[in-house]
Each structure stands twice: as C-alpha cells, then as structure tokens.
Design a protein around this motif. Structure first.
Motif, PDB file in Angstrom:
ATOM      1  N   LYS A 285      30.344  41.273   7.122  1.00 16.09           N
ATOM      2  CA  LYS A 285      30.092  40.553   8.374  1.00 16.09           C
ATOM      3  C   LYS A 285      31.374  40.449   9.199  1.00 16.09           C
ATOM      4  CE  LYS A 285      26.908  37.382   8.395  1.00 16.09           C
ATOM      5  NZ  LYS A 285      26.104  36.143   8.184  1.00 16.09           N
ATOM      6  N   THR A 286      32.052  41.571   9.309  1.00 21.07           N
ATOM      7  CA  THR A 286      33.344  41.606   9.979  1.00 21.07           C
ATOM      8  C   THR A 286      33.408  42.733  10.998  1.00 21.07           C
ATOM      9  OG1 THR A 286      34.423  40.694   8.017  1.00 21.07           O
ATOM     10  CG2 THR A 286      35.830  41.754   9.644  1.00 21.07           C
ATOM     11  N   LEU A 287      33.972  42.425  12.148  1.00 21.28           N
ATOM     12  CA  LEU A 287      34.228  43.370  13.225  1.00 21.28           C
ATOM     13  C   LEU A 287      35.731  43.593  13.320  1.00 21.28           C
ATOM     14  CD1 LEU A 287      33.004  44.818  15.851  1.00 21.28           C
ATOM     15  CD2 LEU A 287      33.720  42.725  17.041  1.00 21.28           C
ATOM     16  N   TYR A 288      36.135  44.815  13.646  1.00 21.45           N
ATOM     17  CA  TYR A 288      37.552  45.148  13.749  1.00 21.45           C
ATOM     18  C   TYR A 288      37.867  45.793  15.091  1.00 21.45           C
ATOM     19  CZ  TYR A 288      37.211  44.762   8.662  1.00 21.45           C
ATOM     20  OH  TYR A 288      36.975  44.328   7.376  1.00 21.45           O
ATOM     21  N   LEU A 289      39.115  45.655  15.503  1.00 23.35           N
ATOM     22  CA  LEU A 289      39.633  46.406  16.637  1.00 23.35           C
ATOM     23  C   LEU A 289      41.026  46.896  16.279  1.00 23.35           C
ATOM     24  CD1 LEU A 289      39.007  47.306  19.581  1.00 23.35           C
ATOM     25  CD2 LEU A 289      40.361  45.328  20.325  1.00 23.35           C
ATOM     26  N   GLN A 290      41.143  48.184  16.028  1.00 22.51           N
ATOM     27  CA  GLN A 290      42.439  48.795  15.778  1.00 22.51           C
ATOM     28  C   GLN A 290      43.057  49.151  17.118  1.00 22.51           C
ATOM     29  OE1 GLN A 290      44.114  49.401  12.770  1.00 22.51           O
ATOM     30  NE2 GLN A 290      45.800  49.898  14.160  1.00 22.51           N
ATOM     31  N   MET A 291      44.229  48.616  17.389  1.00 23.18           N
ATOM     32  CA  MET A 291      44.905  48.814  18.662  1.00 23.18           C
ATOM     33  C   MET A 291      46.205  49.563  18.417  1.00 23.18           C
ATOM     34  SD  MET A 291      44.283  45.106  20.476  1.00 23.18           S
ATOM     35  CE  MET A 291      45.399  44.289  19.338  1.00 23.18           C
ATOM     36  N   ASN A 292      46.315  50.751  18.981  1.00 24.34           N
ATOM     37  CA  ASN A 292      47.501  51.579  18.848  1.00 24.34           C
ATOM     38  C   ASN A 292      48.141  51.813  20.211  1.00 24.34           C
ATOM     39  OD1 ASN A 292      46.993  51.925  16.054  1.00 24.34           O
ATOM     40  ND2 ASN A 292      45.692  53.709  16.451  1.00 24.34           N
ATOM     41  N   SER A 293      49.380  52.256  20.194  1.00 21.90           N
ATOM     42  CA  SER A 293      50.115  52.570  21.425  1.00 21.90           C
ATOM     43  C   SER A 293      50.029  51.427  22.427  1.00 21.90           C
ATOM     44  CB  SER A 293      49.580  53.866  22.043  1.00 21.90           C
ATOM     45  OG  SER A 293      49.701  54.947  21.138  1.00 21.90           O
ATOM     46  N   LEU A 294      50.294  50.234  21.958  1.00 22.06           N
ATOM     47  CA  LEU A 294      50.124  49.046  22.791  1.00 22.06           C
ATOM     48  C   LEU A 294      51.110  49.019  23.949  1.00 22.06           C
ATOM     49  CD1 LEU A 294      49.403  46.521  19.956  1.00 22.06           C
ATOM     50  CD2 LEU A 294      47.923  46.913  21.940  1.00 22.06           C
ATOM     51  N   LYS A 295      50.635  48.492  25.066  1.00 25.85           N
ATOM     52  CA  LYS A 295      51.393  48.383  26.295  1.00 25.85           C
ATOM     53  C   LYS A 295      51.492  46.918  26.702  1.00 25.85           C
ATOM     54  CE  LYS A 295      49.230  52.681  27.906  1.00 25.85           C
ATOM     55  NZ  LYS A 295      48.385  53.288  28.987  1.00 25.85           N
ATOM     56  N   PRO A 296      52.500  46.556  27.499  1.00 25.85           N
ATOM     57  CA  PRO A 296      52.587  45.167  27.965  1.00 25.85           C
ATOM     58  C   PRO A 296      51.311  44.690  28.663  1.00 25.85           C
ATOM     59  CG  PRO A 296      54.640  46.284  28.391  1.00 25.85           C
ATOM     60  CD  PRO A 296      53.682  47.334  27.892  1.00 25.85           C
ATOM     61  N   GLU A 297      50.628  45.564  29.369  1.00 24.27           N
ATOM     62  CA  GLU A 297      49.406  45.174  30.054  1.00 24.27           C
ATOM     63  C   GLU A 297      48.243  44.885  29.110  1.00 24.27           C
ATOM     64  OE1 GLU A 297      50.144  49.557  31.366  1.00 24.27           O
ATOM     65  OE2 GLU A 297      51.341  47.872  30.646  1.00 24.27           O
ATOM     66  N   ASP A 298      48.416  45.160  27.815  1.00 21.18           N
ATOM     67  CA  ASP A 298      47.427  44.767  26.819  1.00 21.18           C
ATOM     68  C   ASP A 298      47.567  43.308  26.412  1.00 21.18           C
ATOM     69  OD1 ASP A 298      46.205  47.359  26.570  1.00 21.18           O
ATOM     70  OD2 ASP A 298      47.889  47.978  25.294  1.00 21.18           O
ATOM     71  N   THR A 299      48.627  42.656  26.843  1.00 20.66           N
ATOM     72  CA  THR A 299      48.846  41.254  26.511  1.00 20.66           C
ATOM     73  C   THR A 299      47.708  40.399  27.058  1.00 20.66           C
ATOM     74  OG1 THR A 299      51.242  41.480  26.439  1.00 20.66           O
ATOM     75  CG2 THR A 299      50.368  39.279  26.857  1.00 20.66           C
ATOM     76  N   ALA A 300      47.065  39.650  26.176  1.00 15.72           N
ATOM     77  CA  ALA A 300      45.915  38.835  26.562  1.00 15.72           C
ATOM     78  C   ALA A 300      45.423  38.051  25.360  1.00 15.72           C
ATOM     79  CB  ALA A 300      44.778  39.716  27.091  1.00 15.72           C
ATOM     80  N   MET A 301      44.541  37.103  25.630  1.00 14.67           N
ATOM     81  CA  MET A 301      43.760  36.491  24.570  1.00 14.67           C
ATOM     82  C   MET A 301      42.558  37.403  24.324  1.00 14.67           C
ATOM     83  SD  MET A 301      43.705  33.788  22.549  1.00 14.67           S
ATOM     84  CE  MET A 301      44.539  32.421  23.385  1.00 14.67           C
ATOM     85  N   TYR A 302      42.350  37.785  23.083  1.00 14.94           N
ATOM     86  CA  TYR A 302      41.262  38.682  22.723  1.00 14.94           C
ATOM     87  C   TYR A 302      40.135  37.899  22.070  1.00 14.94           C
ATOM     88  CZ  TYR A 302      43.868  42.870  23.891  1.00 14.94           C
ATOM     89  OH  TYR A 302      44.538  43.860  24.572  1.00 14.94           O
ATOM     90  N   TYR A 303      38.911  38.134  22.538  1.00 10.55           N
ATOM     91  CA  TYR A 303      37.737  37.421  22.074  1.00 10.55           C
ATOM     92  C   TYR A 303      36.721  38.367  21.465  1.00 10.55           C
ATOM     93  CZ  TYR A 303      39.494  33.658  25.040  1.00 10.55           C
ATOM     94  OH  TYR A 303      40.272  32.694  25.625  1.00 10.55           O
ATOM     95  N   CYS A 304      36.136  37.940  20.377  1.00  7.03           N
ATOM     96  CA  CYS A 304      35.031  38.625  19.737  1.00  7.03           C
ATOM     97  C   CYS A 304      33.728  38.006  20.232  1.00  7.03           C
ATOM     98  CB  CYS A 304      35.159  38.470  18.222  1.00  7.03           C
ATOM     99  SG  CYS A 304      33.794  39.080  17.238  1.00  7.03           S
ATOM    100  N   ALA A 305      32.706  38.826  20.460  1.00  7.34           N
ATOM    101  CA  ALA A 305      31.434  38.315  20.942  1.00  7.34           C
ATOM    102  C   ALA A 305      30.267  39.069  20.327  1.00  7.34           C
ATOM    103  CB  ALA A 305      31.363  38.422  22.465  1.00  7.34           C
TER     104      ALA A 305
ATOM    105  N   ASP B 277      37.992  52.090  30.170  1.00  9.38           N
ATOM    106  CA  ASP B 277      38.919  53.182  30.464  1.00  9.38           C
ATOM    107  C   ASP B 277      40.362  52.820  30.113  1.00  9.38           C
ATOM    108  OD1 ASP B 277      37.259  54.364  33.512  1.00  9.38           O
ATOM    109  OD2 ASP B 277      36.841  54.741  31.393  1.00  9.38           O
ATOM    110  N   SER B 278      40.714  51.560  30.267  1.00  9.82           N
ATOM    111  CA  SER B 278      42.078  51.122  30.046  1.00  9.82           C
ATOM    112  C   SER B 278      42.522  51.219  28.587  1.00  9.82           C
ATOM    113  CB  SER B 278      42.261  49.686  30.539  1.00  9.82           C
ATOM    114  OG  SER B 278      41.363  48.809  29.879  1.00  9.82           O
ATOM    115  N   VAL B 279      41.577  51.276  27.646  1.00  7.28           N
ATOM    116  CA  VAL B 279      41.920  51.336  26.231  1.00  7.28           C
ATOM    117  C   VAL B 279      41.401  52.594  25.553  1.00  7.28           C
ATOM    118  CG1 VAL B 279      41.914  48.823  26.147  1.00  7.28           C
ATOM    119  CG2 VAL B 279      39.903  50.085  25.356  1.00  7.28           C
TER     120      VAL B 279
END
Length: 121
Positions: A77-97, A62-64
């Motif tokens: 063999k590639t995964l993507y994450l397009q991130m728009n309208s970023l907020k300070p609370e999006d700050t984090a280490m992002y992991y692919c799994a 829900d947060s994204v």
C-alpha cells in the motif's frame, strides 16, 4: 481512518536524487489511481505524475518527464516517486493523493500532509 502519509523529502544539491514514499491506510489502496502534486511558496499547486491502479499506466508533467519515475507496490500500500537530476525549480512541498477512480482522472479524493523537497543551487 483514512491516512495518506508522505516521507522521504529532504535537502539535496542540484543534480542529486531523492525517493519519496507515500503509505496509505484506511481505504482500498489497490483500487485507486494515485498521484503526486507539488506546491512551491507563492505558487499554484502543480500536478507532477499519476499511476493507475495496477501500475501499468503512468503519466508525467512536462517539467519532470524523463527525470521522475512513479511506481507503486499494492501489497505494501505504498506509492513512490523516484526523482533524479533534481533542479532548484523542483523545490516544493510534495503531496501524495488518491484519485476517485482507478485511472488518472481530474478528481482527487484523499491527500497527504506533504513532504518538503529542497534543491540547492
């Protein structure tokens, strides 16, 4: 050897955009659902998004919702994450799994090393 490698993180201002990439090797990428997680310092790991093996089914925390878009290119063999309208609370280490199944189950098999996303106020 199995490898899952994230890239594309960085420092952006509030409202900006980033595209994360995750390149996989050493396993049959196209057979598995893939997902993104994130973890901020002092916080628990949070599930962000997942996509089934074909790319035809996606889901988001829900947060994204409505801000992030997950996609995949099985030929690369590639995964993507397009991130728009970023907020300070999006700050984090992002992991692919990689999921253990073709759909987005609760069981995850392989993890990348993470890429840092920092969103300034």
């Amino acid at each position: 050897q199995v490898q899952v490698v994230e890239s594309g993180g960085g420092l952006v201002q509030t409202g900006g955009s980033l595209r994360l990439s995750c390149t996989a090797s050493g396993f049959n990428f196209e057979a598995y659902a893939m997902g993104w997680f994130r973890q901020a310092p002092g916080k628990e790991r949070e599930w962000v998004s997942c996509i089934n093996r074909s790319g035809g089914g996606t889901s988001y925390a829900d947060s994204v919702q409505d801000r992030f878009t997950i996609s995949r290119d099985n030929a690369r063999k590639t995964l993507y994450l397009q991130m728009n309208s970023l907020k300070p609370e999006d700050t984090a280490m992002y992991y692919c799994a990689a999921n253990r199944y073709w759909y987005c189950s609760a069981s995850w098999a392989y993890w990348g090393q993470g890429t840092q996303v920092t969103v300034s106020s």
